[in-house]
Design a protein around this motif. Structure first.
Motif, short mmCIF file in Angstrom:
data_model
loop_
_atom_site.label_atom_id
_atom_site.label_comp_id
_atom_site.label_asym_id
_atom_site.label_seq_id
_atom_site.Cartn_x
_atom_site.Cartn_y
_atom_site.Cartn_z
N LEU A 1 65.04 -2.57 -26.93
CA LEU A 1 63.92 -1.98 -27.67
C LEU A 1 64.50 -1.06 -28.73
O LEU A 1 65.22 -0.12 -28.41
CB LEU A 1 63.03 -1.15 -26.73
N LYS A 2 64.17 -1.36 -29.98
CA LYS A 2 64.73 -0.54 -31.05
C LYS A 2 63.71 0.51 -31.48
O LYS A 2 62.57 0.18 -31.81
CB LYS A 2 65.12 -1.41 -32.24
N TYR A 3 64.17 1.77 -31.46
CA TYR A 3 63.28 2.86 -31.84
C TYR A 3 62.96 2.77 -33.33
O TYR A 3 63.86 2.63 -34.15
CB TYR A 3 63.97 4.20 -31.54
N ILE A 4 61.68 2.82 -33.69
CA ILE A 4 61.34 2.75 -35.12
C ILE A 4 60.39 3.89 -35.53
O ILE A 4 59.60 3.74 -36.45
CB ILE A 4 60.71 1.39 -35.50
N GLY A 5 60.44 4.99 -34.80
CA GLY A 5 59.64 6.13 -35.23
C GLY A 5 58.50 6.43 -34.27
O GLY A 5 58.40 5.83 -33.19
N ASP B 1 53.07 8.01 -25.52
CA ASP B 1 53.60 9.37 -25.59
C ASP B 1 55.12 9.43 -25.76
O ASP B 1 55.74 10.44 -25.47
CB ASP B 1 53.21 10.20 -24.36
N LEU B 2 55.73 8.31 -26.21
CA LEU B 2 57.18 8.33 -26.40
C LEU B 2 57.57 7.91 -27.82
O LEU B 2 58.31 8.62 -28.50
CB LEU B 2 57.86 7.40 -25.38
N GLY B 3 57.04 6.81 -28.28
CA GLY B 3 57.39 6.37 -29.63
C GLY B 3 57.12 4.89 -29.81
O GLY B 3 56.58 4.23 -28.91
N ASN B 4 57.52 4.39 -30.99
CA ASN B 4 57.28 2.99 -31.33
C ASN B 4 58.61 2.24 -31.26
O ASN B 4 59.64 2.75 -31.68
CB ASN B 4 56.71 2.87 -32.72
N PHE B 5 58.56 1.02 -30.75
CA PHE B 5 59.78 0.26 -30.53
C PHE B 5 59.57 -1.19 -30.93
O PHE B 5 58.51 -1.76 -30.67
CB PHE B 5 60.20 0.34 -29.06
#
Ligand code: GLU
Length: 560
Positions: free
Chosen positions: A481-485, A470-474
């Motif tokens: 942790l790099k956010y990738i959408g 429920d937050l995002g893909n990393f």
């Protein structure tokens, strides 16, 4: 993902969860067609999409499938409730109502083993109508725990047992005296001053002791002398005759009344002559009008002894039912042992979560309905059984699942900075199948940090992708942790769904039934549910017990 691919994935997950983790094409294709009528003419495409989705889904673990469907389409999660509650068999002679009893010894509160007699008797009285009497069998002063009278009633209330009367045997001594006298006068008993071992030995050899043939008048005199305080403890007792040649030595003559010097917690030293179990039970069961006596098989010999009293007095007999022995492993149940250990500070009290007492189970979040269903399923058969905590937990899960909100708990947490985004928002349903319960929202900004459990971090390789639920893909980049959408497509590529907590989370300690403690961080919403049973996702159901002033939450583990 195209609309078709998304549907195929959802239904493949749903079907897999319905069939132990393995989806099959038929139902998946059927459900897609049903929803996308326009695909009817493009069956080949549909079956291809279904095949692909099934291949990928069937290679996932059950937990992974469940977690993904919860994210993708929570409304499709089907509750696998066991609705079959087996009915207890009918009781004979019960058509006009019943009178039954619970006869606990107030030496401690009730434990899981006692709940069987409580539930079965309660079920029958509720089914046939009538009366359920709680009779405290408190005729052995050294074993009486004064607090137990109250604790037992509280345990019964919690279990939902409806009793109509509470009596203490310690208040009925004059009645037992009256019947002892009647039995002696009729020649069915004798006053015996044999040394107890010698007396037992004679019985074993089917031999009468010299007192067995004493004339009733003499016995009555001795009895009166005993009541008047004319004997010392152990000097004499009153015995009920049965059959000295009875094939079962345990049935041959039994002691009915004896002298006790220890003061009684309720009556003090008012009485010195005390009844023993078989005598007071037979008298009370009759006088209180029992129609059915439901008890454990360990009382079979006692029932035979008690029937002698019924026969001597010319009383009709209730229906006796004996259910089998239940062995309960891995649980300390001995009242004596627990009491001593509490005294030594080994347990915090009778509701210490390591114990099998009713109050401990309540504290852990085991629902009374689960205990009731367990004994209903087991029934009142004479076969011996092994108690299964696993079955009880499964029943509990079915009951609490609907009300327990879902929260994130991260055990052994490790902080991970997030890169590639300045602001993150999470909105997660408190219960995947109950949207009306609402959502919890988390907003993070600036230097964002989240906490993940070491277990998840260990299996995540550098460069691999994690979906923080429920937050995002990393993407894992070193310790960052790099956010990738936020596209759920990553799941198809094998990204794992993991749980996380943000900066406002609370230190939390979960006490496990084996006495161990698991520490971690629980998301901030947890604080709103103190006192409730919640599900820490992927961890288990816990009862949120309390919070210390510095915001540390204490929870007790119920079950997976
Ligand atoms: N007080 C007895 C017990 O707890 C009662 C047994 C019975 O007669 O049902 O074992």
């Amino acid at each position: 993902m195209s609309e078709l691919e998304t549907l195929a994935r959802k239904y493949a997950l749903q079907n897999a969860l319905e069939y132990e983790g393995k989806a099959s094409p038929g139902p998946v294709i059927g459900r897609i067609m049903n929803e996308m009528q326009e695909m009817k003419s493009r069956a080949k495409e549909v079956s291809e999409a279904a095949r692909k989705a099934i291949a990928s889904v069937n290679s996932m673990s059950f937990d992974e499938q469940k977690a993904e469907l919860e994210t993708l389409a929570p409304e499709l999660l089907i509750k696998q409730k066991k609705e079959i509650i087996k009915d207890l068999p009918a009781l004979e002679n019960a058509e006009n109502g019943v009178v039954m009893r619970l006869a606990p010894n107030p030496s401690g509160p009730l434990h899981i083993g006692h709940t069987r007699m409580a539930i079965l008797n309660d079920e029958y009285v509720k089914r046939y109508g009538g009366k359920l009497i709680v009779r405290m069998e408190d005729t052995n002063p050294p074993t009486v725990l004064p607090e137990a009278y109250k604790m037992i009633l509280e345990d019964l209330d919690w279990l939902g047992v409806k009793y109509h009367e509470v009596v203490n045997q310690s208040e009925r001594f004059d009645i037992y005296y009256e019947y002892a006298e009647k039995i002696l006068a009729a020649g069915h008993g004798y006053m015996c001053s044999c040394e107890s071992e010698a007396w037992r030995k004679l019985k074993d050899e089917k031999k009468e002791c010299p007192h067995r043939s004493t004339a009733p008048e003499v016995n009555l005199e001795l009895w009166k002398k005993l009541l008047a305080g004319g004997f010392k403890v152990h000097e004499i007792s009153m015995v009920v005759k049965t059959d000295i040649n009875h094939p079962n030595p345990a049935v041959r003559d039994f002691v009915a009344m004896r002298m006790v010097e220890e003061p009684h917690p309720l009556t003090g030293t008012k009485y010195k002559v005390y009844p023993l179990y078989n005598f007071s039970v037979a008298i009370d069961d009759h006088l209180m009008g029992m129609t059915h006596v439901l008890r454990g098989k360990d009382h079979l010999n006692n029932t035979i002894r008690q029937i002698y009293v019924y026969d001597y007095m010319g009383w009709p007999k209730p229906v006796f039912i004996h259910y089998g022995w239940v062995s309960i492993e891995d649980t300390v149940l001995s009242t004596r042992q627990i009491k001593a250990a509490i005294g030594e500070g080994q347990y915090t009290g009778w509701d210490d979560v390591r114990l099998g007492t009713v109050s401990a189970l309540a504290r852990r979040g085991i629902a009374p309905g689960a205990i009731r269903q367990y004994w209903n399923d087991v029934g009142a058969k004479a076969v011996d059984i092994r108690f299964s905590w696993e079955n009880l937990y499964a029943m509990n899960r079915d009951i609490i699942d609907n009300d327990a909100v879902r929260l994130f708990f991260v055990r052994d947490p490790h902080a991970r900075p997030i890169t590639g985004i300045e602001k993150l928002h999470s909105s997660a349903p408190l219960h995947p199948e109950r949207p009306e319960l609402g959502k919890r929202e988390v907003n993070m900004e600036g230097d964002i940090e989240v906490w993940l459990t070491s277990e998840d971090l260990e299996m995540a390789k550098p460069g691999s992708i994690l979906r923080l639920k429920d937050l995002g893909n990393f993407e894992i980049q070193g310790t960052e942790l790099k956010y990738i959408g936020n596209d759920l497509d990553v799941l198809k590529k094998g990204a794992k769904i993991v749980h996380w907590v943000g900066p406002d989370s609370f230190d939390t300690e979960v006490l496990m039934p084996d006495g161990s403690r698991i520490t971690g961080l629980a998301e901030k919403t947890t604080m709103y549910y103190l006192g409730k049973v919640v599900q820490f996702e992927r961890f288990g159901f816990v009862k949120l017990d309390s919070a210390s002033t510095n915001g540390r939450i204490i929870a007790y583990f119920a079950n997976k």
